[in-house]
Every structure is written in C-alpha cells, then in structure tokens.
Design an enzyme around this catalytic site. Structure first.
Site, PDB file in Angstrom:
ATOM      1  N   ASP A  65      -0.640  -6.522  -0.129  1.00 17.48           N
ATOM      2  CA  ASP A  65      -0.932  -6.014   1.432  1.00 17.48           C
ATOM      3  C   ASP A  65      -2.655  -5.257   1.197  1.00 17.48           C
ATOM      4  O   ASP A  65      -3.540  -4.981   0.961  1.00 17.48           O
ATOM      5  CB  ASP A  65      -0.057  -4.159   1.277  1.00 17.48           C
ATOM      6  CG  ASP A  65       0.609  -4.198   2.383  1.00 17.48           C
ATOM      7  OD1 ASP A  65       0.350  -4.774   3.524  1.00 17.48           O
ATOM      8  OD2 ASP A  65       1.284  -2.853   2.052  1.00 17.48           O
ATOM      9  N   GLU A 123      10.067  -3.887  10.240  1.00 20.29           N
ATOM     10  CA  GLU A 123      10.104  -2.825   9.272  1.00 20.29           C
ATOM     11  C   GLU A 123      10.709  -1.728  11.041  1.00 20.29           C
ATOM     12  O   GLU A 123      10.280  -2.178  11.833  1.00 20.29           O
ATOM     13  CB  GLU A 123       9.067  -1.874   9.345  1.00 20.29           C
ATOM     14  CG  GLU A 123       9.732  -0.760   8.275  1.00 20.29           C
ATOM     15  CD  GLU A 123       8.143   0.087   7.616  1.00 20.29           C
ATOM     16  OE1 GLU A 123       8.650   1.065   7.347  1.00 20.29           O
ATOM     17  OE2 GLU A 123       7.215  -0.994   7.218  1.00 20.29           O
ATOM     18  N   LYS A 168      -0.375 -10.282   3.107  1.00 20.18           N
ATOM     19  CA  LYS A 168       0.292  -8.750   4.534  1.00 20.18           C
ATOM     20  C   LYS A 168      -0.644  -8.510   5.099  1.00 20.18           C
ATOM     21  O   LYS A 168      -1.523  -7.350   4.576  1.00 20.18           O
ATOM     22  CB  LYS A 168       1.531  -7.907   3.568  1.00 20.18           C
ATOM     23  CG  LYS A 168       2.745  -7.935   4.767  1.00 20.18           C
ATOM     24  CD  LYS A 168       3.613  -7.187   4.792  1.00 20.18           C
ATOM     25  CE  LYS A 168       3.468  -5.249   3.998  1.00 20.18           C
ATOM     26  NZ  LYS A 168       2.572  -4.561   4.551  1.00 20.18           N
ATOM     27  N   GLU A 213      -0.348  -5.767   8.562  1.00 17.18           N
ATOM     28  CA  GLU A 213       0.632  -5.039   9.399  1.00 17.18           C
ATOM     29  C   GLU A 213      -0.756  -4.878  11.156  1.00 17.18           C
ATOM     30  O   GLU A 213      -1.784  -4.750  10.837  1.00 17.18           O
ATOM     31  CB  GLU A 213       0.112  -3.705   9.263  1.00 17.18           C
ATOM     32  CG  GLU A 213       1.001  -3.144   7.700  1.00 17.18           C
ATOM     33  CD  GLU A 213       1.096  -1.851   7.772  1.00 17.18           C
ATOM     34  OE1 GLU A 213       0.861  -0.929   9.119  1.00 17.18           O
ATOM     35  OE2 GLU A 213       1.352  -1.079   6.935  1.00 17.18           O
ATOM     36  N   ASP A 247       1.111  -1.362   0.168  1.00 14.79           N
ATOM     37  CA  ASP A 247       0.316   0.362   0.065  1.00 14.79           C
ATOM     38  C   ASP A 247       0.953   1.664  -0.022  1.00 14.79           C
ATOM     39  O   ASP A 247       0.765   2.259   0.150  1.00 14.79           O
ATOM     40  CB  ASP A 247      -0.768   0.173   1.005  1.00 14.79           C
ATOM     41  CG  ASP A 247      -0.421  -0.114   2.797  1.00 14.79           C
ATOM     42  OD1 ASP A 247       1.151  -0.078   2.542  1.00 14.79           O
ATOM     43  OD2 ASP A 247      -1.333  -0.124   3.781  1.00 14.79           O
ATOM     44  N   SER A 248       2.039   0.913  -0.091  1.00 14.61           N
ATOM     45  CA  SER A 248       2.948   2.133   0.150  1.00 14.61           C
ATOM     46  C   SER A 248       2.379   2.480  -1.409  1.00 14.61           C
ATOM     47  O   SER A 248       3.546   3.992  -1.818  1.00 14.61           O
ATOM     48  CB  SER A 248       4.548   1.670  -0.692  1.00 14.61           C
ATOM     49  OG  SER A 248       4.613   0.362  -1.089  1.00 14.61           O
TER      50      SER A 248
END
Length: 268
Positions: free
Chosen positions: A88, A186, A117, A119, A49-50
C-alpha cells in the site's frame, strides 16, 4: 536448484488471467509470521496501511509513512514466497509523479513486492500512468477511500445514486486505460460494483462491495476475530481469535502460578 528457486510465485499475469475464470483471494498481512501462514493459501497478500489501525491502534490509516510500509513489506516478503505481495502507498504518496515513482522504486529495491496499491480517482490518473510506464505494477483503489476519511467526514458507502455510480464506472475505466493490473473497490453498492466488474477487462477485488466482483479482500484481524471493538457489516469472522488467545493466556498464567509450568520434561 535451491528450494527457494523451485518455488513458483503467483505473477501479475496469472492474476489478470483469473478474470471471469475463478475468484481471486486476498488478505492483509503485516509480518512474516502471519504471511507465512497465509502464503500459498491466497492469491495475493496486501500489506495495507490498515496496519496503523489493526497493528498500531490508531483511529485511521493516515499516519502510515513510507518507512513503515517498507519495513512491514520486507517482513511479509520474508514469510510469503508464493502469494503475490502488494504494498500500500500511504497517505500523501501522490504529491507529484517523480516523488511517487522514487518511493515505488525504493519499495521495489528493498522488498520483493510485485505491485503497489494507490488510493485515488481520476485525479490520480497521470501519476498512475507515469508509474506504469516506468515498470511499476499498480492496483487502483476506488470507492470508499480511507485516505479521504477526514475530507469526506467519515467512512461513507459509495455509489448510492446515479451520479456517483457513473463517476465510479468512469474512474474504473480510466484506471484500466492507465494500465493498472487490477482494481480494489471498497464500500460500494453491490449493483454498482457488479456493473464496474462487467465493464472492465481487468480483475476487480471487492471489500464491502458485494459478491459480483472477481475476488475479495479482508483485513486479517477482522476475518479471524482479533479486532473486537466492532465488526463491519461486510466482514465474516471465521475464528474467535482474541477469545482463543485470551483463554490460552489464562491457562498459561494459571500453570505458572500453580507451579505446573515448567515440568521436568520442559526443564534442562
């Protein structure tokens, strides 16, 4: 046998077997063009999502939604046939287990991504466990979590003190128990990342977390010098991409204005 069926793509099982055997390579991609370039050169491609920052120009990743993540994952999968593709899950994806599973099923049905992925820390363990039990391969994302940037008041390095280091190790172990196939860590102090890597039996992929992990991931526009606003400390640039394209563009403009382009060979 078709060309497509003869191509052997990297599997979750193969990634897990690389633990303590060889370093795992990963990079982001958001479209078919760059995914095709990266395909087979790296073990995994992350549709991060970057993209909201490097592709869209937003100040953080929070505006990404499921529709855009599915769209870009479809594009990446069109270009990548060998590297394992990870999608993501965007901010807000962990509202409840049933809703998260529904979105993951949608991702699996509409794309060829092999994993998602997530978070989150221990608070996300129930959802992660639920996804795994329903056949979704999950990569955990701990440490500095961009989804928490407003909550944290910025991007802050994790694992600076004993309490934080202990919590990160505990989180990693819980994620392993939940069944994730790997952990992305990260913005964590290198020594803490090393301890986590040594204390879990699944691959740990680092970004800004030192060298003593099982693999590395970077955002492609950082790695190849296309993002020029700033360079994070943990990024090594392998190309001055923006400068090269800008110079080529100037040459293109110059050739048009001079009448040199197109020439006879470039005309019908």
């Amino acid at each position: 046998m078709s060309i497509q069926s003869s191509i052997k793509s990297i599997t979750i099982a193969q990634i897990k077997k690389k633990k303590n055997q060889e370093k795992i390579t990963m990079i982001t991609a958001y479209d078919a063009l760059f995914a095709k370039i990266f395909d087979g050169e790296v073990d995994m491609i992350l549709v991060g999502d970057s993209l909201r920052m490097s592709f869209f120009g937003a100040c953080d990743t929070l505006s990404a939604d499921f529709e855009s993540m599915i769209y870009h994952t479809q594009a990446v999968c069109n270009g990548a046939k060998q590297s394992l593709v990870v999608c993501d899950l965007p901010f807000g994806a962990l509202a409840n287990p049933q809703e998260t599973l529904a979105w993951c099923i949608e991702i699996y049905k509409k794309t060829n991504a092999q994993a998602v992925k997530i978070e989150g820390g221990i608070e996300a363990s129930d959802i992660v466990r639920f996804l795994v039990k329903n056949g979704i391969s999950v990569m955990a994302h701990i440490g500095l979590k961009p989804h928490f940037v407003r909550f944290e008041g910025g991007y802050k390095i994790q694992g600076r003190d004993t309490k934080s280091a202990k919590e990160l190790l505990e989180t990693a172990k819980v994620m392993e128990e939940c069944g994730v196939f790997s952990i992305l860590i990260e913005g964590v102090k290198a020594e803490v990342a090393r301890q986590i890597t040594q204390n879990v039996g699944i691959p740990v992929i680092g970004i800004g977390s030192g060298r003593d992990v099982d693999g590395q991931v970077l955002v492609w526009s950082d790695t190849f010098g296309f993002f020029e606003d700033f360079k994070p400390k943990f990024v090594r640039q392998y190309l001055k991409g923006a400068e090269l394209v800008r110079n080529a563009l100037k040459e293109y403009v110059r050739d048009i204005k001079s009448g040199d382009f197109p020439n006879d060979d470039e005309s019908y």
